[in-house]
Design a protein around this motif. Sequence first.
Motif, PDB file in Angstrom:
ATOM      1  N   GLN A 137      62.886  27.764  47.948  1.00  0.00           N
ATOM      2  CA  GLN A 137      63.131  26.894  48.764  1.00  0.00           C
ATOM      3  C   GLN A 137      61.910  26.507  48.535  1.00  0.00           C
ATOM      4  OE1 GLN A 137      65.506  25.217  49.658  1.00  0.00           O
ATOM      5  NE2 GLN A 137      67.213  27.118  49.090  1.00  0.00           N
ATOM      6  N   GLN A 138      60.760  27.107  48.661  1.00  0.00           N
ATOM      7  CA  GLN A 138      59.102  26.971  49.296  1.00  0.00           C
ATOM      8  C   GLN A 138      58.579  26.389  48.410  1.00  0.00           C
ATOM      9  OE1 GLN A 138      56.222  29.364  47.747  1.00  0.00           O
ATOM     10  NE2 GLN A 138      54.606  28.043  48.621  1.00  0.00           N
ATOM     11  N   LEU A 139      59.497  26.250  45.945  1.00  0.00           N
ATOM     12  CA  LEU A 139      58.762  25.959  45.307  1.00  0.00           C
ATOM     13  C   LEU A 139      59.565  24.491  45.147  1.00  0.00           C
ATOM     14  CD1 LEU A 139      58.762  28.090  42.406  1.00  0.00           C
ATOM     15  CD2 LEU A 139      56.975  26.794  43.031  1.00  0.00           C
ATOM     16  N   ILE A 140      60.896  24.253  46.117  1.00  0.00           N
ATOM     17  CA  ILE A 140      61.471  23.072  45.943  1.00  0.00           C
ATOM     18  C   ILE A 140      60.900  21.967  47.215  1.00  0.00           C
ATOM     19  CG2 ILE A 140      63.137  21.840  46.575  1.00  0.00           C
ATOM     20  CD1 ILE A 140      64.678  24.704  45.588  1.00  0.00           C
ATOM     21  N   SER A 143      52.801  17.452  36.754  1.00  0.00           N
ATOM     22  CA  SER A 143      52.909  18.663  36.039  1.00  0.00           C
ATOM     23  C   SER A 143      53.867  19.886  36.347  1.00  0.00           C
ATOM     24  CB  SER A 143      51.732  19.280  35.044  1.00  0.00           C
ATOM     25  OG  SER A 143      50.542  19.541  36.292  1.00  0.00           O
ATOM     26  N   ILE A 144      54.020  20.597  35.669  1.00  0.00           N
ATOM     27  CA  ILE A 144      54.632  22.621  36.489  1.00  0.00           C
ATOM     28  C   ILE A 144      53.018  23.082  36.907  1.00  0.00           C
ATOM     29  CG2 ILE A 144      54.786  24.362  35.846  1.00  0.00           C
ATOM     30  CD1 ILE A 144      57.723  23.218  36.204  1.00  0.00           C
ATOM     31  N   ASP A 145      51.725  23.082  36.333  1.00  0.00           N
ATOM     32  CA  ASP A 145      50.369  23.637  36.129  1.00  0.00           C
ATOM     33  C   ASP A 145      50.388  23.335  38.263  1.00  0.00           C
ATOM     34  OD1 ASP A 145      50.090  24.860  34.686  1.00  0.00           O
ATOM     35  OD2 ASP A 145      48.919  23.034  33.092  1.00  0.00           O
ATOM     36  N   GLU A 146      50.711  21.327  38.061  1.00  0.00           N
ATOM     37  CA  GLU A 146      50.207  21.342  39.465  1.00  0.00           C
ATOM     38  C   GLU A 146      51.103  21.912  40.503  1.00  0.00           C
ATOM     39  OE1 GLU A 146      48.881  16.426  40.869  1.00  0.00           O
ATOM     40  OE2 GLU A 146      50.197  17.272  38.988  1.00  0.00           O
ATOM     41  N   GLY A 153      50.565  28.235  45.404  1.00  0.00           N
ATOM     42  CA  GLY A 153      49.735  28.963  45.181  1.00  0.00           C
ATOM     43  C   GLY A 153      50.036  29.946  44.214  1.00  0.00           C
ATOM     44  N   ILE A 154      50.883  29.668  42.890  1.00  0.00           N
ATOM     45  CA  ILE A 154      51.391  30.816  42.590  1.00  0.00           C
ATOM     46  C   ILE A 154      50.910  30.964  41.169  1.00  0.00           C
ATOM     47  CG2 ILE A 154      53.429  31.874  43.774  1.00  0.00           C
ATOM     48  CD1 ILE A 154      55.242  29.928  42.160  1.00  0.00           C
ATOM     49  N   SER A 155      51.425  31.402  39.714  1.00  0.00           N
ATOM     50  CA  SER A 155      51.141  31.292  38.473  1.00  0.00           C
ATOM     51  C   SER A 155      52.306  30.687  37.700  1.00  0.00           C
ATOM     52  CB  SER A 155      50.827  32.715  38.331  1.00  0.00           C
ATOM     53  OG  SER A 155      52.176  33.048  37.726  1.00  0.00           O
ATOM     54  N   ARG A 156      51.809  29.734  36.591  1.00  0.00           N
ATOM     55  CA  ARG A 156      52.543  28.923  36.393  1.00  0.00           C
ATOM     56  C   ARG A 156      54.128  29.700  35.577  1.00  0.00           C
ATOM     57  NH1 ARG A 156      52.619  24.140  32.488  1.00  0.00           N
ATOM     58  NH2 ARG A 156      54.076  25.135  30.931  1.00  0.00           N
TER      59      ARG A 156
END
Lengths: 221, 221
Positions: free
Chosen positions: B8-11, B27-30, B36-39
């Motif tokens: 939910q946070q990522l969304i 981008s996914i990197d962004e 605040g997590i890794s790709r």
Amino acid sequence: MGVEERRQQLIGVALDLFSRRSPDEVSIDEIASAAGISRPLVYHYFPGKLSLYEAALKRASEDLAGRFAEPQEGPLGARLLRVMRRYFDFVEGHGPGFSALMRGGPAVGSSTTNALIDSVRQSAYEQILSHLGVSEAPARMELLVRSWISLAESTALIWLDGRRIPRAELELQLVHDFAALAAVSAAYDTEMAALLNRMVKDEPADGPFAELVGRLMSLAP
Amino acid sequence: MGVEERRQQLIGVALDLFSRRSPDEVSIDEIASAAGISRPLVYHYFPGKLSLYEAALKRASEDLAGRFAEPQEGPLGARLLRVMRRYFDFVEGHGPGFSALMRGGPAVGSSTTNALIDSVRQSAYEQILSHLGVSEAPARMELLVRSWISLAESTALIWLDGRRIPRAELELQLVHDFAALAAVSAAYDTEMAALLNRMVKDEPADGPFAELVGRLMSLAP
């Protein structure tokens, strides 16, 4: 047949098939068979189904944009009504393909197809402005014309989905819708009011604009 | 964080980025960096950018559909005007992402995204019918409501492109557009005329419908 002649024939065959069914459902095999040539020969002229679809759509776009051309003579309402008739002729002739394209979807939504749709919308926009005698549209006029074009698209799509209203009524209704939306815009803005006055001043008493005003007045309390 | 909480946070992070710029440019990197997590951890929760985009769009769709809910109390014009304000709040809050999505394009046009757009349109359609007190819409009423929804979409898109007209004016104009298109439809059909009479009979003298009628009357010759 020469190369260009064969390409044009294939585009015509493909456009016919892409018009009559959703492009997703049309295979290269079918196009080859309808053109009376082998599948590898189709690939000789077009690298894949998408490029053939795009070529067919380009032809259809030019056809449609050509139908917007209308002599700048006589009352505006009658001009717009003639264009609406040709527009619905086009929509009727390409129904399933038009629906699939305009409703979007993975097979039909590429940057090329979107650019072709936008170019047709732009042609319609420029034609209407030229009939209104406007070269640089103020913001409210641009909004009126562009949003009415999208209304004409959605009206055609809804008509195709069941054909529950006779198309001749919708052709006239879209002319009335334009006048009604112009009237709303004119209620906000003196420049648009001047445009509306110019639009209606040469309308005959039995033309579509006068008919609308009469009908609207009869509804008012 | 638990799995669902992290999803939910990522969304939320992705929706924010997809709203502020065209989804093609995010981008996914962004997204990983903003969360605040890794790709690789992003890929642990979502197989790819499209699935994350679709999840973000689903949340935005539910948000938008929720804004159509309006108590069935008071004059219709004022109800529609309140919905238009919440609609433009949404459009303003998600401008670039809304434009990219509604204008179509390779990155945003999937069958899932199209289904989400259609579900929002359907919510709007059903809300309006319920306010009009109609359960089974006759053909002309369906056309009126659905084509006006597409007019509201194109008006919002044109507004986003330069914001040349104050949004408060467009919110009111769309209410007037609805009344004007309903009046055209009523001019064709007694059932629609009865609907329009029902719409306007409880409108206050200082409400948007009465204002429109007054303005239109003042334009008539």
